[in-house]
Design a protein around this motif. Structure first.
Motif, PDB file in Angstrom:
ATOM      1  N   HIS A 109       6.264   8.001  -6.432  1.00 19.63           N
ATOM      2  CA  HIS A 109       7.163   6.827  -5.994  1.00 19.63           C
ATOM      3  C   HIS A 109       7.292   7.146  -4.468  1.00 19.63           C
ATOM      4  O   HIS A 109       8.025   6.585  -3.933  1.00 19.63           O
ATOM      5  N   SER A 110       6.635   8.034  -3.851  1.00 17.68           N
ATOM      6  CA  SER A 110       7.012   8.599  -2.597  1.00 17.68           C
ATOM      7  C   SER A 110       5.897   8.607  -1.547  1.00 17.68           C
ATOM      8  O   SER A 110       5.809   9.551  -0.548  1.00 17.68           O
ATOM      9  N   VAL A 111       5.056   7.380  -1.572  1.00 18.45           N
ATOM     10  CA  VAL A 111       4.015   7.301  -0.637  1.00 18.45           C
ATOM     11  C   VAL A 111       4.602   7.005   0.645  1.00 18.45           C
ATOM     12  O   VAL A 111       4.969   6.028   0.744  1.00 18.45           O
ATOM     13  N   ASP A 112       4.238   7.789   1.842  1.00 25.18           N
ATOM     14  CA  ASP A 112       5.294   7.288   2.886  1.00 25.18           C
ATOM     15  C   ASP A 112       4.814   7.572   4.296  1.00 25.18           C
ATOM     16  O   ASP A 112       5.261   7.636   5.448  1.00 25.18           O
ATOM     17  N   ARG A 113       3.348   8.301   4.186  1.00 27.61           N
ATOM     18  CA  ARG A 113       2.667   8.591   5.642  1.00 27.61           C
ATOM     19  C   ARG A 113       1.389   8.638   5.410  1.00 27.61           C
ATOM     20  O   ARG A 113       0.786   8.875   4.129  1.00 27.61           O
ATOM     21  N   PRO A 114       0.385   8.625   6.365  1.00 29.32           N
ATOM     22  CA  PRO A 114      -1.005   8.672   5.996  1.00 29.32           C
ATOM     23  C   PRO A 114      -1.567   9.927   5.611  1.00 29.32           C
ATOM     24  O   PRO A 114      -2.330   9.795   4.815  1.00 29.32           O
ATOM     25  N   SER A 115      -1.043  11.164   6.062  1.00 34.02           N
ATOM     26  CA  SER A 115      -1.320  12.246   5.541  1.00 34.02           C
ATOM     27  C   SER A 115      -1.255  12.312   3.953  1.00 34.02           C
ATOM     28  O   SER A 115      -2.312  12.821   3.354  1.00 34.02           O
ATOM     29  N   ILE A 116      -0.326  11.570   3.350  1.00 32.64           N
ATOM     30  CA  ILE A 116      -0.195  11.731   1.860  1.00 32.64           C
ATOM     31  C   ILE A 116      -1.095  10.475   1.306  1.00 32.64           C
ATOM     32  O   ILE A 116      -1.869  10.944   0.208  1.00 32.64           O
ATOM     33  N   CYS A 117      -1.186   9.437   2.179  1.00 32.33           N
ATOM     34  CA  CYS A 117      -2.338   8.541   1.490  1.00 32.33           C
ATOM     35  C   CYS A 117      -3.914   9.325   1.746  1.00 32.33           C
ATOM     36  O   CYS A 117      -4.546   9.251   0.662  1.00 32.33           O
ATOM     37  N   GLN A 118      -4.148  10.053   2.715  1.00 33.67           N
ATOM     38  CA  GLN A 118      -5.320  10.703   2.802  1.00 33.67           C
ATOM     39  C   GLN A 118      -5.724  11.651   1.431  1.00 33.67           C
ATOM     40  O   GLN A 118      -6.659  11.795   0.823  1.00 33.67           O
ATOM     41  N   ALA A 119      -4.553  12.566   1.483  1.00 30.57           N
ATOM     42  CA  ALA A 119      -4.604  13.523   0.266  1.00 30.57           C
ATOM     43  C   ALA A 119      -4.740  12.911  -1.130  1.00 30.57           C
ATOM     44  O   ALA A 119      -5.275  13.296  -1.959  1.00 30.57           O
ATOM     45  N   LEU A 120      -4.069  11.724  -1.414  1.00 31.34           N
ATOM     46  CA  LEU A 120      -3.838  11.218  -2.652  1.00 31.34           C
ATOM     47  C   LEU A 120      -5.181  10.602  -2.885  1.00 31.34           C
ATOM     48  O   LEU A 120      -5.891  10.619  -3.956  1.00 31.34           O
ATOM     49  N   ALA A 121      -5.843   9.784  -1.961  1.00 28.55           N
ATOM     50  CA  ALA A 121      -7.111   9.163  -1.967  1.00 28.55           C
ATOM     51  C   ALA A 121      -8.247  10.290  -2.511  1.00 28.55           C
ATOM     52  O   ALA A 121      -8.914   9.934  -3.248  1.00 28.55           O
ATOM     53  N   LYS A 122      -8.349  11.384  -1.849  1.00 32.16           N
ATOM     54  CA  LYS A 122      -9.113  12.397  -2.033  1.00 32.16           C
ATOM     55  C   LYS A 122      -9.035  12.852  -3.455  1.00 32.16           C
ATOM     56  O   LYS A 122     -10.043  13.053  -4.237  1.00 32.16           O
ATOM     57  N   GLU A 123      -7.894  12.964  -3.921  1.00 33.60           N
ATOM     58  CA  GLU A 123      -7.520  13.726  -5.148  1.00 33.60           C
ATOM     59  C   GLU A 123      -7.855  12.668  -6.440  1.00 33.60           C
ATOM     60  O   GLU A 123      -8.324  12.911  -7.391  1.00 33.60           O
ATOM     61  N   ILE A 124      -7.527  11.362  -6.246  1.00 41.41           N
ATOM     62  CA  ILE A 124      -7.802  10.379  -6.870  1.00 41.41           C
ATOM     63  C   ILE A 124      -9.177  10.334  -7.424  1.00 41.41           C
ATOM     64  O   ILE A 124      -9.658   9.851  -8.434  1.00 41.41           O
ATOM     65  N   GLU A 125     -10.137  10.476  -6.329  1.00 38.60           N
ATOM     66  CA  GLU A 125     -11.362  10.017  -6.292  1.00 38.60           C
ATOM     67  C   GLU A 125     -12.017  11.337  -7.036  1.00 38.60           C
ATOM     68  O   GLU A 125     -13.067  11.267  -8.136  1.00 38.60           O
TER      69      GLU A 125
END
Length: 229
Positions: A109-125
């Motif tokens: 519930h706490s996506v709030d900055r580009p660095s988190i987006c980048q890290a999540l995208a990498k791990e989701i893939e």
């Protein structure tokens, strides 16, 4: 958080979950909404497994934690024993915890900055695991609080989708403690609507009925279920 930091078990308050469920049902009736449109997240942060098990036994299946490390210490055994339980991260996420968060949580519930987006995208893939993702909106623009400012929300949501390829499920907000929450819930709902988002994580023990009236699909309730920490 280590096991030593977890709050001692004070006993599951009798009928607490049932009372919260009744209040959610009442709020849904008042808002002319289906009860099934609202997910109750029982916030189990700081409580040990011995305090959580009675709540699971009472029928609750969705739980919220604030910290990746605390959840990692206590939840794998619980989810192994209760395979239909879902776990939501409702507290801030650090990018270096993204790998563990994607592996452990069914929603973040706490996506709030580009660095988190980048890290999540990498791990989701990498993990081929797709937790629900909520962008956190800092509706009060409080400097000490995480979240995207309302004026930057549209561009950030677009960036989540277009730059990082993330599927955003909805928005989350935590209104300032010294202000009436309704205006903050309404603002979050307005941002969600114009971005085509249907999920709204908003409302806690003291104000979830108001949040439901203003469109909440997920309410985060801790003390009303577990008692005070």
């Amino acid at each position: 958080m280590t096991e030593a930091n977890v709050a001692p078990v004070t006993g599951y308050p009798p009928n607490a979950l049932a009372a919260v469920e009744a209040e959610i049902a009442r709020a849904c009736r008042d808002a002319q909404r289906d009860r099934a449109s609202v997910t109750l997240i029982a916030v189990s942060k700081t409580f040990a497994a011995d305090a959580i098990i009675p709540v699971i036994a009472a029928g609750q299946r969705v739980f919220g934690e604030n910290r990746v490390q605390e959840a990692k210490a206590k939840w794998p055994a619980l989810t192994s024993a209760y395979s239909d339980v879902a776990l939501h991260l409702i507290g801030p996420l650090q990018s270096n915890k993204a790998k563990e968060a994607v592996a452990l949580f069914d929603a973040i519930h706490s996506v709030d900055r580009p660095s988190i987006c980048q890290a999540l995208a990498k791990e989701i893939e990498s993990q081929n695991r797709h937790p629900q993702l909520f962008v956190q909106i800092n509706t009060g623009e409080e400097p000490q609080k995480a979240g995207i400012a309302p004026g930057e929300a549209d561009a950030f949501i677009a960036s989540c989708r277009d730059t990082y390829g993330l599927t955003i499920s909805g928005l989350m907000c935590i209104p300032p403690v010294d202000e009436p929450p309704a205006a903050h819930f309404a603002l979050t709902a307005k941002i969600a609507a114009r971005n085509g988002l249907t999920n709204l994580s908003m409302g806690m023990s003291a104000d979830f009925a108001t949040a439901i009236m203003l469109g909440a699909t997920h309410v985060r309730v801790g003390s009303a279920i577990f008692g005070h920490r």
